[in-house]
Scaffold this motif. Structure first.
Motif, mmCIF file in Angstrom:
data_model
loop_
_atom_site.group_PDB
_atom_site.id
_atom_site.type_symbol
_atom_site.label_atom_id
_atom_site.label_comp_id
_atom_site.label_asym_id
_atom_site.label_seq_id
_atom_site.Cartn_x
_atom_site.Cartn_y
_atom_site.Cartn_z
ATOM 1 N N GLY A 148 27.473 29.045 -13.119
ATOM 2 C CA GLY A 148 25.993 28.666 -12.677
ATOM 3 C C GLY A 148 25.751 27.295 -12.419
ATOM 4 N N PRO A 149 24.604 26.627 -12.099
ATOM 5 C CA PRO A 149 24.320 25.364 -11.890
ATOM 6 C C PRO A 149 24.706 24.683 -12.980
ATOM 7 N N LEU A 150 24.649 25.242 -14.273
ATOM 8 C CA LEU A 150 24.937 24.280 -15.476
ATOM 9 C C LEU A 150 26.397 23.944 -15.637
ATOM 10 N N ALA A 151 27.270 24.937 -15.013
ATOM 11 C CA ALA A 151 28.596 24.704 -15.213
ATOM 12 C C ALA A 151 28.927 23.417 -14.549
ATOM 13 N N GLY A 152 28.628 23.086 -13.531
ATOM 14 C CA GLY A 152 28.852 21.695 -12.940
ATOM 15 C C GLY A 152 28.585 20.770 -13.954
ATOM 16 N N LEU A 153 27.300 20.739 -14.287
ATOM 17 C CA LEU A 153 26.793 19.632 -15.264
ATOM 18 C C LEU A 153 27.685 19.534 -16.519
ATOM 19 N N LEU A 154 28.116 20.750 -17.120
ATOM 20 C CA LEU A 154 28.623 20.452 -18.310
ATOM 21 C C LEU A 154 30.195 19.868 -18.115
ATOM 22 N N VAL A 155 30.878 20.332 -16.877
ATOM 23 C CA VAL A 155 32.040 19.893 -16.857
ATOM 24 C C VAL A 155 32.003 18.388 -16.438
ATOM 25 N N ALA A 156 30.935 18.198 -15.671
ATOM 26 C CA ALA A 156 30.894 16.621 -15.100
ATOM 27 C C ALA A 156 30.750 15.676 -16.600
ATOM 28 N N GLY A 210 35.844 23.442 -10.257
ATOM 29 C CA GLY A 210 35.812 22.563 -11.380
ATOM 30 C C GLY A 210 35.810 20.927 -10.856
ATOM 31 N N LEU A 211 36.675 20.821 -9.908
ATOM 32 C CA LEU A 211 37.013 19.527 -9.400
ATOM 33 C C LEU A 211 35.682 19.140 -8.554
ATOM 34 N N LEU A 212 35.250 20.024 -7.869
ATOM 35 C CA LEU A 212 34.204 19.708 -7.016
ATOM 36 C C LEU A 212 32.915 19.182 -8.053
ATOM 37 N N ALA A 213 32.871 19.879 -9.266
ATOM 38 C CA ALA A 213 31.692 19.616 -10.021
ATOM 39 C C ALA A 213 32.039 18.396 -10.816
ATOM 40 N N VAL A 214 33.245 17.916 -10.777
ATOM 41 C CA VAL A 214 33.485 16.656 -11.510
ATOM 42 C C VAL A 214 33.653 15.450 -10.721
ATOM 43 N N GLY A 223 42.328 33.698 -8.283
ATOM 44 C CA GLY A 223 41.088 32.988 -8.691
ATOM 45 C C GLY A 223 41.358 31.838 -9.315
ATOM 46 N N ASP A 224 42.284 31.385 -9.849
ATOM 47 C CA ASP A 224 42.818 30.155 -10.773
ATOM 48 C C ASP A 224 42.672 29.097 -9.812
ATOM 49 N N LEU A 225 43.361 29.155 -8.548
ATOM 50 C CA LEU A 225 43.250 27.864 -7.842
ATOM 51 C C LEU A 225 41.583 27.472 -7.313
ATOM 52 N N ASP A 226 41.077 28.443 -6.886
ATOM 53 C CA ASP A 226 39.641 28.415 -6.809
ATOM 54 C C ASP A 226 38.937 27.880 -7.915
ATOM 55 N N ALA A 232 41.392 28.644 -16.750
ATOM 56 C CA ALA A 232 42.322 27.848 -15.932
ATOM 57 C C ALA A 232 42.020 26.319 -16.145
ATOM 58 N N PHE A 233 40.668 26.208 -15.922
ATOM 59 C CA PHE A 233 40.234 24.795 -16.163
ATOM 60 C C PHE A 233 40.483 24.099 -17.472
ATOM 61 N N LEU A 234 40.612 24.794 -18.545
ATOM 62 C CA LEU A 234 41.043 24.376 -19.644
ATOM 63 C C LEU A 234 42.351 23.602 -19.629
ATOM 64 N N PHE A 235 43.322 24.018 -19.061
ATOM 65 C CA PHE A 235 44.440 23.459 -18.731
ATOM 66 C C PHE A 235 44.373 22.131 -17.958
ATOM 67 N N TYR A 236 43.600 22.093 -17.130
ATOM 68 C CA TYR A 236 42.960 20.890 -16.275
ATOM 69 C C TYR A 236 42.607 19.757 -17.005
ATOM 70 N N LEU A 237 41.709 19.978 -18.025
ATOM 71 C CA LEU A 237 41.108 19.206 -18.984
ATOM 72 C C LEU A 237 42.046 18.698 -20.140
ATOM 73 N N LEU A 238 42.872 19.624 -20.515
ATOM 74 C CA LEU A 238 44.015 19.111 -21.760
ATOM 75 C C LEU A 238 44.820 18.224 -20.599
ATOM 76 N N GLY A 239 45.251 18.767 -19.495
ATOM 77 C CA GLY A 239 46.372 17.893 -19.040
ATOM 78 C C GLY A 239 45.893 16.630 -18.506
ATOM 79 N N HIS A 240 44.379 16.405 -18.252
ATOM 80 C CA HIS A 240 44.040 15.129 -17.783
ATOM 81 C C HIS A 240 43.992 14.209 -18.936
#
Ligand SMILES: [Zn+2]
Length: 249
Positions: free
Chosen positions: A11-19, A207-211, A199-202, A145-153
């Motif tokens: 939802g709209p909140l997702a972008g905010l959270l991840v940002a 997620g990256l669009l949101a951040v 769907g993981d690549l999407d 999948a995004f968890l792996f991005y966050l930890l990876g970063h």
């Protein structure tokens, strides 16, 4: 990485959270002294074998499951960087601790208490800390999948410290960490350690669009991480071409 059936669209909140997750994720990156107040036990070193059913991004993931998934991601990162360092004739020292917390100030970095709703690599104590309840919320909304991005970063920031990489501008440090996160995931997919679900690549793209930074943010500003396009480019450059694309020199 996980089962997508029934997954809610972010939802709209997702972008905010991840940002906020990622923007704050570099809070402690520049600090050089100090120790975490309450380091907590080491959480890493779990055997990593995330199977198809190990996670669910459909709102049913418990805190315990999240911690386990996070530990899996940490274990994979430790092995990944140990191997890469060995390839270069170096020895890798894993990040000392990964500390979940729930209260503001429960963990501090360089003498400053970490606020809630945060995830960070703290160079002062060489640890990653994250607000577990809030991270679970982001995980449920954005997907596993995004968890792996966050930890990876965040893990990549620790690797940068070990390699003595210190760019003049935050954005360079951040985009390189995105590339390294991409390489960590892409190489582990190629080796069969991680399996991407449809769907993981999407999910990474969303997620990256949101951040991405606000387009009006000057690239040289302190705290700039890059636009959505720059971050996506960096991540997928690493994802597709491994670390050669990340300029580790
Ligand atoms: Zn960062």
């Amino acid at each position: 990485m996980g089962e997508k059936a029934g997954r809610r669209r972010p939802g709209p909140l997702a972008g905010l959270l991840v940002a906020v997750v990622v923007a704050a994720g570099c809070l402690g990156g520049g600090l050089d002294q100090g120790e975490p107040g309450q380091p907590g036990p080491r959480r890493s070193g779990q055997p990593a074998s995330p199977g198809a059913d190990s996670t669910r991004a459909d709102g049913t993931t418990s805190v315990a499951e999240f911690k386990q998934d996070f530990s899996d991601a940490v274990g994979i990162a430790e092995r990944y960087w140990t191997d890469r360092f060995r390839d270069s004739g170096k020895q890798f020292r894993p990040i000392r601790r990964v500390v979940p917390y729930t209260r503001s100030g429960e963990v501090s970095c360089g003498g400053e208490g970490l606020p809630r709703n945060n995830a960070v690599y703290c160079s002062a104590g060489d640890f990653i800390a994250y607000d577990v309840n809030w991270s679970v919320g982001a995980f449920r909304q954005v997907g596993d999948a995004f968890l792996f991005y966050l930890l990876g970063h965040e893990y990549a920031h620790g690797v940068q410290v070990r390699l003595g990489i210190r760019y003049n501008f935050t954005i360079q440090q951040e985009l390189q960490a995105d590339c390294m996160a991409g390489a960590y995931i892409g190489d582990n997919v190629r080796s069969g350690t991680l399996t991407l679900a449809e769907g993981d690549l999407d999910e990474f793209r969303e997620g990256l669009l949101a951040v991405g930074d606000d387009p009006n943010q000057p690239w040289f500003a302190e705290g700039s991480h890059g636009t959505a396009e720059q971050r996506t480019d960096s991540f997928f450059r690493g994802y597709e071409n491994s670390l050669d694309a990340c300029g580790l020199g």
